[in-house]
Design a protein around this motif. Structure first.
Motif, PDB file in Angstrom:
ATOM      1  N   LEU A  63      -6.881  36.786  36.408  1.00 33.60           N
ATOM      2  CA  LEU A  63      -8.221  36.874  36.984  1.00 33.60           C
ATOM      3  C   LEU A  63      -8.249  37.416  38.406  1.00 33.60           C
ATOM      4  CD1 LEU A  63      -9.699  33.498  35.701  1.00 33.60           C
ATOM      5  CD2 LEU A  63     -10.148  35.794  34.829  1.00 33.60           C
ATOM      6  N   HIS A  64      -7.286  36.984  39.234  1.00 31.32           N
ATOM      7  CA  HIS A  64      -7.346  37.311  40.658  1.00 31.32           C
ATOM      8  C   HIS A  64      -6.079  37.964  41.199  1.00 31.32           C
ATOM      9  CE1 HIS A  64     -10.939  34.850  40.604  1.00 31.32           C
ATOM     10  NE2 HIS A  64     -10.234  33.835  40.140  1.00 31.32           N
ATOM     11  N   GLY A  65      -5.050  38.112  40.375  1.00 32.28           N
ATOM     12  CA  GLY A  65      -3.801  38.689  40.841  1.00 32.28           C
ATOM     13  C   GLY A  65      -2.963  37.735  41.675  1.00 32.28           C
ATOM     14  N   ARG A  66      -3.333  36.453  41.691  1.00 36.54           N
ATOM     15  CA  ARG A  66      -2.597  35.452  42.474  1.00 36.54           C
ATOM     16  C   ARG A  66      -1.428  34.925  41.667  1.00 36.54           C
ATOM     17  NH1 ARG A  66      -7.108  31.480  43.332  1.00 36.54           N
ATOM     18  NH2 ARG A  66      -5.386  30.133  42.742  1.00 36.54           N
ATOM     19  N   THR A  67      -0.314  34.713  42.330  1.00 36.62           N
ATOM     20  CA  THR A  67       0.836  34.109  41.661  1.00 36.62           C
ATOM     21  C   THR A  67       0.935  32.655  42.082  1.00 36.62           C
ATOM     22  OG1 THR A  67       2.291  34.878  43.421  1.00 36.62           O
ATOM     23  CG2 THR A  67       2.130  36.254  41.469  1.00 36.62           C
ATOM     24  N   VAL A  68       0.693  31.785  41.120  1.00 38.04           N
ATOM     25  CA  VAL A  68       0.768  30.347  41.326  1.00 38.04           C
ATOM     26  C   VAL A  68       1.932  29.847  40.490  1.00 38.04           C
ATOM     27  CG1 VAL A  68      -0.433  28.145  41.087  1.00 38.04           C
ATOM     28  CG2 VAL A  68      -1.724  30.217  41.669  1.00 38.04           C
ATOM     29  N   ALA A  69       2.884  29.183  41.142  1.00 38.76           N
ATOM     30  CA  ALA A  69       4.081  28.727  40.435  1.00 38.76           C
ATOM     31  C   ALA A  69       3.715  27.771  39.307  1.00 38.76           C
ATOM     32  CB  ALA A  69       5.038  28.044  41.397  1.00 38.76           C
ATOM     33  N   GLY A  70       4.448  27.831  38.239  1.00 38.03           N
ATOM     34  CA  GLY A  70       4.245  26.977  37.078  1.00 38.03           C
ATOM     35  C   GLY A  70       5.607  26.688  36.477  1.00 38.03           C
ATOM     36  N   PRO A  71       5.712  26.288  35.314  1.00 38.27           N
ATOM     37  CA  PRO A  71       4.710  26.040  34.289  1.00 38.27           C
ATOM     38  C   PRO A  71       4.426  24.558  34.150  1.00 38.27           C
ATOM     39  CG  PRO A  71       6.831  26.200  33.224  1.00 38.27           C
ATOM     40  CD  PRO A  71       7.057  26.367  34.717  1.00 38.27           C
ATOM     41  N   PRO A  72       3.271  24.211  33.597  1.00 38.20           N
ATOM     42  CA  PRO A  72       3.000  22.796  33.353  1.00 38.20           C
ATOM     43  C   PRO A  72       3.655  22.302  32.064  1.00 38.20           C
ATOM     44  CG  PRO A  72       1.118  24.083  32.718  1.00 38.20           C
ATOM     45  CD  PRO A  72       2.101  25.033  33.329  1.00 38.20           C
ATOM     46  N   HIS A  73       4.086  23.227  31.223  1.00 40.06           N
ATOM     47  CA  HIS A  73       4.739  22.888  29.958  1.00 40.06           C
ATOM     48  C   HIS A  73       6.230  23.198  30.059  1.00 40.06           C
ATOM     49  CE1 HIS A  73       0.857  22.389  28.062  1.00 40.06           C
ATOM     50  NE2 HIS A  73       0.493  23.590  28.464  1.00 40.06           N
ATOM     51  N   PRO A  74       7.056  22.588  29.219  1.00 38.72           N
ATOM     52  CA  PRO A  74       8.472  22.940  29.204  1.00 38.72           C
ATOM     53  C   PRO A  74       8.657  24.423  28.851  1.00 38.72           C
ATOM     54  CG  PRO A  74       8.101  20.918  27.978  1.00 38.72           C
ATOM     55  CD  PRO A  74       6.751  21.485  28.321  1.00 38.72           C
ATOM     56  N   PRO A  75       9.635  25.085  29.452  1.00 40.65           N
ATOM     57  CA  PRO A  75       9.739  26.536  29.309  1.00 40.65           C
ATOM     58  C   PRO A  75      10.501  27.026  28.083  1.00 40.65           C
ATOM     59  CG  PRO A  75      11.343  25.771  30.888  1.00 40.65           C
ATOM     60  CD  PRO A  75      10.524  24.566  30.483  1.00 40.65           C
ATOM     61  N   ALA A  76      10.992  26.160  27.217  1.00 42.42           N
ATOM     62  CA  ALA A  76      11.843  26.620  26.110  1.00 42.42           C
ATOM     63  C   ALA A  76      11.108  27.570  25.166  1.00 42.42           C
ATOM     64  CB  ALA A  76      12.405  25.433  25.348  1.00 42.42           C
ATOM     65  N   TRP A  77       9.906  27.226  24.738  1.00 41.98           N
ATOM     66  CA  TRP A  77       9.217  28.096  23.788  1.00 41.98           C
ATOM     67  C   TRP A  77       8.766  29.403  24.427  1.00 41.98           C
ATOM     68  CZ3 TRP A  77       9.837  29.124  19.187  1.00 41.98           C
ATOM     69  CH2 TRP A  77       8.920  29.879  18.454  1.00 41.98           C
ATOM     70  N   PRO A  78       8.188  29.416  25.625  1.00 43.03           N
ATOM     71  CA  PRO A  78       7.889  30.719  26.242  1.00 43.03           C
ATOM     72  C   PRO A  78       9.136  31.585  26.432  1.00 43.03           C
ATOM     73  CG  PRO A  78       6.618  29.037  27.333  1.00 43.03           C
ATOM     74  CD  PRO A  78       7.559  28.328  26.395  1.00 43.03           C
ATOM     75  N   LEU A  79      10.281  30.962  26.728  1.00 46.55           N
ATOM     76  CA  LEU A  79      11.516  31.748  26.837  1.00 46.55           C
ATOM     77  C   LEU A  79      11.906  32.361  25.505  1.00 46.55           C
ATOM     78  CD1 LEU A  79      13.894  29.824  29.270  1.00 46.55           C
ATOM     79  CD2 LEU A  79      12.942  32.113  29.526  1.00 46.55           C
ATOM     80  N   THR A  80      11.722  31.638  24.434  1.00 46.76           N
ATOM     81  CA  THR A  80      12.007  32.186  23.101  1.00 46.76           C
ATOM     82  C   THR A  80      11.093  33.371  22.814  1.00 46.76           C
ATOM     83  OG1 THR A  80      12.657  29.990  22.342  1.00 46.76           O
ATOM     84  CG2 THR A  80      12.143  31.612  20.652  1.00 46.76           C
ATOM     85  N   LEU A  81       9.825  33.233  23.143  1.00 48.48           N
ATOM     86  CA  LEU A  81       8.884  34.331  22.926  1.00 48.48           C
ATOM     87  C   LEU A  81       9.170  35.502  23.864  1.00 48.48           C
ATOM     88  CD1 LEU A  81       5.553  32.363  22.451  1.00 48.48           C
ATOM     89  CD2 LEU A  81       7.099  33.234  20.708  1.00 48.48           C
TER      90      LEU A  81
END
Length: 99
Positions: A63-81
């Motif tokens: 939406l705004h081009g801002r980088t806000v550190a995350g993630p609120p969820h565990p990163p295993a599945w996004p890493l797989t994707l």
């Protein structure tokens, strides 16, 4: 079990299986192309990681081009994707659990 009880059980089990197949088919027909919730989030994070942006919240970045550190969820599945995104599977429907 008697033959009558066995027949009723088979009929009931067959009905449940048929109803489940019918509901899944209708869901896929209606919801195909629509990705939301955690599926949308994981797809967006995977795309950002594949682009070298790291684990940031996808909403503020989109939406705004801002980088806000995350993630609120565990990163295993996004890493797989991310692995799928790195080999060119960038469409949300190409990720396995989104359909």
């Amino acid at each position: 079990m008697t033959d009558r009880t066995s027949d009723r059980f088979r009929f009931g089990l067959g009905f449940i299986a048929f109803f489940g197949l019918l509901m899944r088919t209708l869901y896929v027909m209606v919801a195909s192309g629509k990705v939301g919730g955690d599926g949308r989030y994981c797809h967006a994070v995977a795309s950002l990681v594949a682009d070298g942006k790291g684990f940031i919240f996808p909403g503020p970045y989109a939406l705004h081009g801002r980088t806000v550190a995350g993630p609120p969820h565990p990163p295993a599945w996004p890493l797989t994707l991310t692995g799928a995104a790195l080999v060119g599977l960038r469409c949300a429907l190409s990720h396995p659990t989104l359909v």
